[in-house]
Design a protein around this motif. Structure first.
Motif, PDB file in Angstrom:
ATOM      1  N   PRO A  36     -14.484   5.378 -21.175  1.00  0.00           N
ATOM      2  CA  PRO A  36     -15.714   5.616 -21.941  1.00  0.00           C
ATOM      3  C   PRO A  36     -16.059   4.452 -22.873  1.00  0.00           C
ATOM      4  CG  PRO A  36     -13.931   6.914 -22.860  1.00  0.00           C
ATOM      5  CD  PRO A  36     -13.391   6.219 -21.638  1.00  0.00           C
ATOM      6  N   MET A  37     -16.320   3.296 -22.291  1.00  0.00           N
ATOM      7  CA  MET A  37     -16.708   2.096 -23.036  1.00  0.00           C
ATOM      8  C   MET A  37     -17.781   1.378 -22.234  1.00  0.00           C
ATOM      9  SD  MET A  37     -13.161   0.189 -24.054  1.00  0.00           S
ATOM     10  CE  MET A  37     -11.853   0.974 -24.962  1.00  0.00           C
ATOM     11  N   THR A  38     -18.607   0.618 -22.943  1.00  0.00           N
ATOM     12  CA  THR A  38     -19.527  -0.267 -22.244  1.00  0.00           C
ATOM     13  C   THR A  38     -18.723  -1.434 -21.679  1.00  0.00           C
ATOM     14  OG1 THR A  38     -19.987  -1.651 -24.163  1.00  0.00           O
ATOM     15  CG2 THR A  38     -21.379   0.313 -23.876  1.00  0.00           C
ATOM     16  N   ALA A  39     -19.321  -2.187 -20.789  1.00  0.00           N
ATOM     17  CA  ALA A  39     -18.638  -3.355 -20.220  1.00  0.00           C
ATOM     18  C   ALA A  39     -18.245  -4.337 -21.322  1.00  0.00           C
ATOM     19  CB  ALA A  39     -19.525  -4.032 -19.184  1.00  0.00           C
ATOM     20  N   GLU A  40     -19.135  -4.537 -22.292  1.00  0.00           N
ATOM     21  CA  GLU A  40     -18.844  -5.471 -23.396  1.00  0.00           C
ATOM     22  C   GLU A  40     -17.694  -4.954 -24.266  1.00  0.00           C
ATOM     23  OE1 GLU A  40     -22.055  -4.250 -22.832  1.00  0.00           O
ATOM     24  OE2 GLU A  40     -22.627  -6.015 -21.672  1.00  0.00           O
ATOM     25  N   GLU A  41     -17.692  -3.648 -24.548  1.00  0.00           N
ATOM     26  CA  GLU A  41     -16.606  -3.070 -25.346  1.00  0.00           C
ATOM     27  C   GLU A  41     -15.279  -3.191 -24.613  1.00  0.00           C
ATOM     28  OE1 GLU A  41     -18.943   0.473 -27.780  1.00  0.00           O
ATOM     29  OE2 GLU A  41     -18.264   0.855 -25.721  1.00  0.00           O
ATOM     30  N   MET A  42     -15.314  -2.964 -23.309  1.00  0.00           N
ATOM     31  CA  MET A  42     -14.099  -3.065 -22.502  1.00  0.00           C
ATOM     32  C   MET A  42     -13.566  -4.500 -22.517  1.00  0.00           C
ATOM     33  SD  MET A  42     -13.505  -1.856 -18.533  1.00  0.00           S
ATOM     34  CE  MET A  42     -14.641  -0.510 -18.725  1.00  0.00           C
ATOM     35  N   GLU A  43     -14.447  -5.465 -22.329  1.00  0.00           N
ATOM     36  CA  GLU A  43     -14.024  -6.871 -22.357  1.00  0.00           C
ATOM     37  C   GLU A  43     -13.440  -7.243 -23.713  1.00  0.00           C
ATOM     38  OE1 GLU A  43     -16.827  -9.809 -20.908  1.00  0.00           O
ATOM     39  OE2 GLU A  43     -17.428  -8.446 -19.285  1.00  0.00           O
ATOM     40  N   GLN A  44     -14.074  -6.797 -24.790  1.00  0.00           N
ATOM     41  CA  GLN A  44     -13.589  -7.115 -26.139  1.00  0.00           C
ATOM     42  C   GLN A  44     -12.214  -6.481 -26.374  1.00  0.00           C
ATOM     43  OE1 GLN A  44     -14.775  -9.341 -28.319  1.00  0.00           O
ATOM     44  NE2 GLN A  44     -12.940  -8.914 -29.506  1.00  0.00           N
ATOM     45  N   PHE A  45     -12.066  -5.223 -25.989  1.00  0.00           N
ATOM     46  CA  PHE A  45     -10.783  -4.536 -26.132  1.00  0.00           C
ATOM     47  C   PHE A  45      -9.696  -5.267 -25.347  1.00  0.00           C
ATOM     48  CE2 PHE A  45      -7.729  -1.633 -24.173  1.00  0.00           C
ATOM     49  CZ  PHE A  45      -7.063  -1.177 -25.303  1.00  0.00           C
ATOM     50  N   LEU A  46      -9.987  -5.604 -24.100  1.00  0.00           N
ATOM     51  CA  LEU A  46      -8.991  -6.275 -23.262  1.00  0.00           C
ATOM     52  C   LEU A  46      -8.724  -7.694 -23.750  1.00  0.00           C
ATOM     53  CD1 LEU A  46     -10.073  -4.885 -19.782  1.00  0.00           C
ATOM     54  CD2 LEU A  46      -8.100  -4.189 -21.173  1.00  0.00           C
ATOM     55  N   LEU A  47      -9.724  -8.358 -24.309  1.00  0.00           N
ATOM     56  CA  LEU A  47      -9.506  -9.690 -24.881  1.00  0.00           C
ATOM     57  C   LEU A  47      -8.512  -9.613 -26.037  1.00  0.00           C
ATOM     58  CD1 LEU A  47     -10.093 -12.720 -25.001  1.00  0.00           C
ATOM     59  CD2 LEU A  47     -12.107 -12.180 -26.411  1.00  0.00           C
ATOM     60  N   GLU A  48      -8.614  -8.585 -26.855  1.00  0.00           N
ATOM     61  CA  GLU A  48      -7.646  -8.398 -27.948  1.00  0.00           C
ATOM     62  C   GLU A  48      -6.232  -8.223 -27.394  1.00  0.00           C
ATOM     63  OE1 GLU A  48      -9.139  -5.061 -30.168  1.00  0.00           O
ATOM     64  OE2 GLU A  48     -11.005  -6.120 -30.667  1.00  0.00           O
ATOM     65  N   GLN A  49      -6.114  -7.514 -26.270  1.00  0.00           N
ATOM     66  CA  GLN A  49      -4.796  -7.320 -25.655  1.00  0.00           C
ATOM     67  C   GLN A  49      -4.268  -8.642 -25.083  1.00  0.00           C
ATOM     68  OE1 GLN A  49      -3.881  -4.201 -26.540  1.00  0.00           O
ATOM     69  NE2 GLN A  49      -6.020  -4.138 -27.166  1.00  0.00           N
ATOM     70  N   VAL A  50      -5.165  -9.424 -24.482  1.00  0.00           N
ATOM     71  CA  VAL A  50      -4.771 -10.739 -23.959  1.00  0.00           C
ATOM     72  C   VAL A  50      -4.267 -11.613 -25.101  1.00  0.00           C
ATOM     73  CG1 VAL A  50      -5.618 -12.881 -22.894  1.00  0.00           C
ATOM     74  CG2 VAL A  50      -6.293 -10.670 -21.936  1.00  0.00           C
ATOM     75  N   HIS A  51      -4.979 -11.621 -26.216  1.00  0.00           N
ATOM     76  CA  HIS A  51      -4.539 -12.408 -27.379  1.00  0.00           C
ATOM     77  C   HIS A  51      -3.160 -11.961 -27.850  1.00  0.00           C
ATOM     78  CE1 HIS A  51      -8.094 -14.796 -27.891  1.00  0.00           C
ATOM     79  NE2 HIS A  51      -8.884 -13.779 -28.215  1.00  0.00           N
TER      80      HIS A  51
END
Length: 169
Positions: A33-48
């Motif tokens: 339940p996230m927009t594509a942008e929210e999903m990318e931002q969330f996953l970017l935080e995990q990548v960091h």
């Protein structure tokens, strides 16, 4: 852990590309339940989190447990979600490392990913147990029985009004 050094633009771009690719493949494995942008931002935080852990002076892969847990808490729980996560991150983390010549780099990446999988599986287990408890409580409530007082007994089981005697004396 010491605060991460600011990323050079090329590394920041590569990490954003990893997050975008990860969002693309994991988004196909589960409803999130996230927009594509929210999903990318969330996953970017995990990548960091993962890449910064890999590049830290003192390597401690246990921070990846929280990444696996947060994936479950944010509903990245489809049948292939963990598989595509490991596939995307394995190569990306090897390329992101500042220590590509480190002979233990592959071992460190495996350590990170195994800790991520541990956090993921523990969170799935806890989620399942919580769901089972909610179902049990709903069944008890709908049957009008007090919480656990008259819980269903296995078939063939009889309630005795006399105390059982121990066979051990």
């Amino acid at each position: 852990m010491t605060p991460p050094v600011p990323l050079d633009p090329e590394r920041a771009r590569r990490r954003a590309e990893v997050a975008k690719a990860w969002a693309h493949v994991i988004g196909r494995t589960a409803y999130v339940p996230m927009t594509a942008e929210e999903m990318e931002q969330f996953l970017l935080e995990q990548v960091h989190t993962l890449a910064d852990t890999l590049n830290a002076e003192l390597f401690d892969p246990s921070s990846a447990i929280a990444v696996g847990t947060s994936l479950v808490h944010n509903d990245f729980t489809g049948p292939e979600s963990l598989q595509v996560t490991v596939e995307i991150l394995a190569g990306a983390l090897l390329l992101d490392s500042e220590n590509r010549t480190d002979r233990r780099l592959a071992e460190k990446v495996v350590g990170l990913l195994s800790n991520l999988a541990t956090g993921y599986s523990n969170a799935i287990r806890h989620r399942t147990l919580d769901q089972q408890e909610h179902i049990k409580q709903a069944l008890l409530k709908s049957s009008g029985k007090p919480n656990g007082a008259n819980a269903p007994r296995p078939s063939g089981s009889k309630r005795s009004s006399t105390p059982r005697r121990s066979v051990w004396r």
